[in-house]
Design an enzyme around this catalytic site. Structure first.
Site, PDB file in Angstrom:
ATOM      1  N   ASP A 168     -43.485 -12.020  -1.965  1.00  0.00           N
ATOM      2  CA  ASP A 168     -42.393 -12.962  -1.671  1.00  0.00           C
ATOM      3  C   ASP A 168     -42.208 -13.116  -0.169  1.00  0.00           C
ATOM      4  O   ASP A 168     -42.083 -14.221   0.369  1.00  0.00           O
ATOM      5  CB  ASP A 168     -41.087 -12.545  -2.378  1.00  0.00           C
ATOM      6  N   TYR A 206     -55.235 -13.314 -14.679  1.00  0.00           N
ATOM      7  CA  TYR A 206     -55.999 -14.453 -15.194  1.00  0.00           C
ATOM      8  C   TYR A 206     -56.905 -14.049 -16.359  1.00  0.00           C
ATOM      9  O   TYR A 206     -57.226 -14.867 -17.207  1.00  0.00           O
ATOM     10  CB  TYR A 206     -56.884 -15.044 -14.088  1.00  0.00           C
ATOM     11  N   LYS A 222     -47.071  -6.591  -4.854  1.00  0.00           N
ATOM     12  CA  LYS A 222     -45.674  -6.539  -5.313  1.00  0.00           C
ATOM     13  C   LYS A 222     -45.451  -5.099  -5.760  1.00  0.00           C
ATOM     14  O   LYS A 222     -45.063  -4.820  -6.909  1.00  0.00           O
ATOM     15  CB  LYS A 222     -45.466  -7.566  -6.450  1.00  0.00           C
ATOM     16  N   ASP A 256     -52.567 -22.218  -1.778  1.00  0.00           N
ATOM     17  CA  ASP A 256     -52.056 -23.597  -1.753  1.00  0.00           C
ATOM     18  C   ASP A 256     -51.048 -23.772  -0.624  1.00  0.00           C
ATOM     19  O   ASP A 256     -51.039 -24.784   0.081  1.00  0.00           O
ATOM     20  CB  ASP A 256     -51.373 -23.967  -3.085  1.00  0.00           C
ATOM     21  N   ASP A 258     -53.924 -17.477  -5.684  1.00  0.00           N
ATOM     22  CA  ASP A 258     -53.877 -18.876  -6.119  1.00  0.00           C
ATOM     23  C   ASP A 258     -52.695 -19.570  -5.456  1.00  0.00           C
ATOM     24  O   ASP A 258     -52.814 -20.655  -4.883  1.00  0.00           O
ATOM     25  CB  ASP A 258     -53.735 -18.918  -7.651  1.00  0.00           C
TER      26      ASP A 258
HETATM   27  C1  IPM Z   1     -57.773 -22.846  -7.961  1.00  0.00           C
HETATM   28  C2  IPM Z   1     -57.252 -23.601  -9.154  1.00  0.00           C
HETATM   29  C3  IPM Z   1     -57.720 -22.874 -10.403  1.00  0.00           C
HETATM   30  C4  IPM Z   1     -57.134 -21.475 -10.377  1.00  0.00           C
HETATM   31  C5  IPM Z   1     -57.394 -23.592 -11.726  1.00  0.00           C
HETATM   32  C6  IPM Z   1     -57.933 -25.017 -11.744  1.00  0.00           C
HETATM   33  C7  IPM Z   1     -57.894 -22.836 -12.918  1.00  0.00           C
HETATM   34  O1  IPM Z   1     -55.874 -23.717  -9.089  1.00  0.00           O
HETATM   35  O2  IPM Z   1     -59.006 -22.740  -7.815  1.00  0.00           O
HETATM   36  O3  IPM Z   1     -56.958 -22.396  -7.147  1.00  0.00           O
HETATM   37  O4  IPM Z   1     -55.987 -21.285 -10.792  1.00  0.00           O
HETATM   38  O5  IPM Z   1     -57.830 -20.567  -9.945  1.00  0.00           O
HETATM   39 MG    MG Z   2     -55.022 -23.039  -7.240  1.00  0.00          MG
END
Ligand code: IPM
Ligand code: MG
Length: 360
Positions: free
Chosen positions: A224, A141, A192, A252, A248
Site C-alpha cells: 500500500d 494467480y 504485505k 500499471d 500486476d
Molecule cells: C498483464 C495483464 C495480465 C495479467 C492479464 C491480461 C491476464 O494484466 O500482463 O499485466 O494480469 O498478468
Molecule cells: Mg496487468
C-alpha cells in the site's frame, strides 16, 4: 543456424501494433543481415474464434520450439461471457506457466520528450528510470485450490490461494538482485508482511539473498505504501521486486508515470533467458481497429528481445535510438500527443521508426 521468433498478435490492438513491430524487425533483419526467421500463430480470443481454445496445441508447440516470442495482447469484451476455463487470458497465462516464464521485467522509463504527457508534474517524472521485477508464474494467480463453491447455506463463495515456495521466491529474487547490480544497486522488495504469512516468508528469503549481494542495497516496503510512494516520489526507486498480483497492479501505476502505458515494453524470461516479449498495454478494445494505438511499446519490446534473448545488444540500442529520434522529430500517437507535435496513426508511427532505422 537461424534463430526463430514467434509472433502472437492476439486480440484488440494486438495485431495492429505487432504489424508495426514486424516492419521494424524486417528492417533490422535486412540492415544487419540477421539470420532470424519470423513465424506467427494464434492466441487468445482470435484462437477461440478459429479453434475453440485460447491456446491451441500448435501454438504451444511452436512457442516451445522458437528462440523468442513477441506477443501483442489478448482479450476483449467479445469473449467476456465465455466459460472461465477458456477465456482469452487463459492462453496468455498458459504460455507463461507452460514455458516457466517466471521473471517479468517491466521497465518504466520516462522519455524526456514525453515528461509533459504524464498526469504527474513534470519534475516528479522527468528522468524516471525504474524497473519492476514481477514474479509471473506463481502466487495467487496460480495457487490451488481456487474456484467458486456453494456453501451449505446456499450462499456462493469465491476463493483463491496465495502461495509461494522458498525456491520460487529465491529465483525471482536472484533476477532482481542481478538486475539491480547492473543498474543503480538499489532493490526495494514489496510485500504485505504485516498481514500475509506468504509475504513474511518472501521478506525472509529476500533478506537471506541480500547477504550474497553485498553490492546491492535491499529495502522492504508494504504494497500500500509502495503504491503511494510510486505516485508521490517515483524517482526514489531503482528496482522493485514483488509477487505476481502486486506486480500486476504496481506496474500499471508505474506505466502511467511515463506518460502513457503505450510506451512500455516488457520481458518474461525463463531460467535460461528464453523469453516472451509484450507491450504492457493490453488489448485496448475501445480503440481497436482504428489505427490509433501506439506501436512504440511493441517496437521497444523487440529491442528487449534483441538484448535479452537473442544476444544482439547493438541492434537493441539502434531500435531504441530510432524510437527516441521519432519522438524528437515530433511524432506522437494520440495517447502521448501534446500541443505543438505531429499527431500520427499507428501505421505512420511504425513507418517513421522504420524510415529512421533505414537512415541510420
Ligand atoms: C498483464 C495483464 C495480465 C495479467 C492479464 C491480461 C491476464 O494484466 O500482463 O499485466 O494480469 O498478468
Ligand atoms: Mg496487468
Amino acid at each position: 543456424m537461424s534463430q526463430r521468433i514467434l509472433l502472437l498478435p492476439g486480440d484488440g490492438i494486438g495485431p495492429e501494433v505487432i504489424q508495426e513491430a514486424e516492419k521494424v524487425l524486417k528492417k533490422v533483419i535486412s540492415i544487419y543481415k540477421l539470420d532470424l526467421q519470423l513465424e506467427s500463430a494464434l492466441l487468445g480470443g482470435s484462437a477461440i474464434d478459429k479453434e475453440g481454445v485460447p491456446l491451441p496445441e500448435s501454438t504451444m508447440k511452436l512457442a516451445e520450439q522458437v528462440d523468442a516470442i513477441l506477443l501483442g495482447a489478448v482479450g476483449g469484451p467479445k469473449w467476456d461471457q465465455i466459460d472461465r476455463s477458456i477465456r482469452p487470458e487463459k492462453g496468455l497465462l498458459g504460455i507463461r506457466s507452460g514455458l516457466q516464464l517466471f521473471g517479468n521485467l517491466r521497465p518504466a522509463i520516462t522519455f524526456p520528450q514525453l515528461a509533459d504527457a504524464s498526469s504527474l508534474k513534470k519534475e516528479l517524472v522527468a528522468g524516471l528510470d525504474l524497473l519492476i521485477v514481477r514474479e509471473l508464474t506463481g502466487g495467487i494467480y496460480f495457487g490451488e485450490p481456487r474456484g467458486i463453491r456453494t456453501l451449505e447455506n446456499g450462499e456462493r463463495q469465491g476463493f483463491n490461494t496465495y502461495v509461494y515456495s522458498e525456491s520460487e521466491i529465491e529465483r525471482i529474487g536472484r533476477v532482481a538482485f542481478e538486475a539491480a547490480r547492473k543498474r543503480d544497486g538499489r532493490l526495494c522488495s514489496v510485500d504485505k508482511a504485516n498481514v500475509l504469512e506468504v509475504t513474511v516468508l518472501w521478506r525472509e528469503v529476500m533478506d537471506r539473498l541480500a547477504a550474497e549481494y553485498n553490492d546491492v542495497e535491499l529495502s522492504h516496503m508494504y504494497v500500500d505504501n509502495a503504491a503511494m510512494q510510486l505516485v508521490r516520489a517515483p524517482k526514489q526507486f531503482d528496482v522493485m521486486v514483488t509477487g505476481n498480483m502486486f506486480g500486476d497492479i504496481l506496474s500499471d501505476a508505474a506505466a502511467m508515470l511515463t506518460g502513457s502505458i503505450g510506451m512500455l515494453p516488457s520481458a518474461s524470461l525463463d531460467i535460461n533467458g528464453k523469453g516472451m516479449y509484450e507491450p504492457c498495454h493490453g488489448s485496448a478494445p475501445d480503440i481497436a481497429g482504428q489505427n490509433k494505438a501506439n506501436p512504440l511499446a511493441a517496437i521497444l519490446s523487440c529491442a528487449m528481445m534483441m538484448r535479452y534473448s537473442l544476444g544482439l545488444e547493438q541492434v537493441a540500442d539502434t531500435i531504441e535510438k530510432a524510437v527516441e529520434m521519432a519522438l524528437d522529430a515530433g511524432y506522437r500517437t494520440v495517447d502521448i500527443y501534446t500541443d505543438g507535435h505531429k499527431q500520427v496513426s499507428t501505421t505512420e508511427m511504425g513507418d517513421a521508426v522504420t524510415d529512421i532505422l533505414a537512415s541510420l
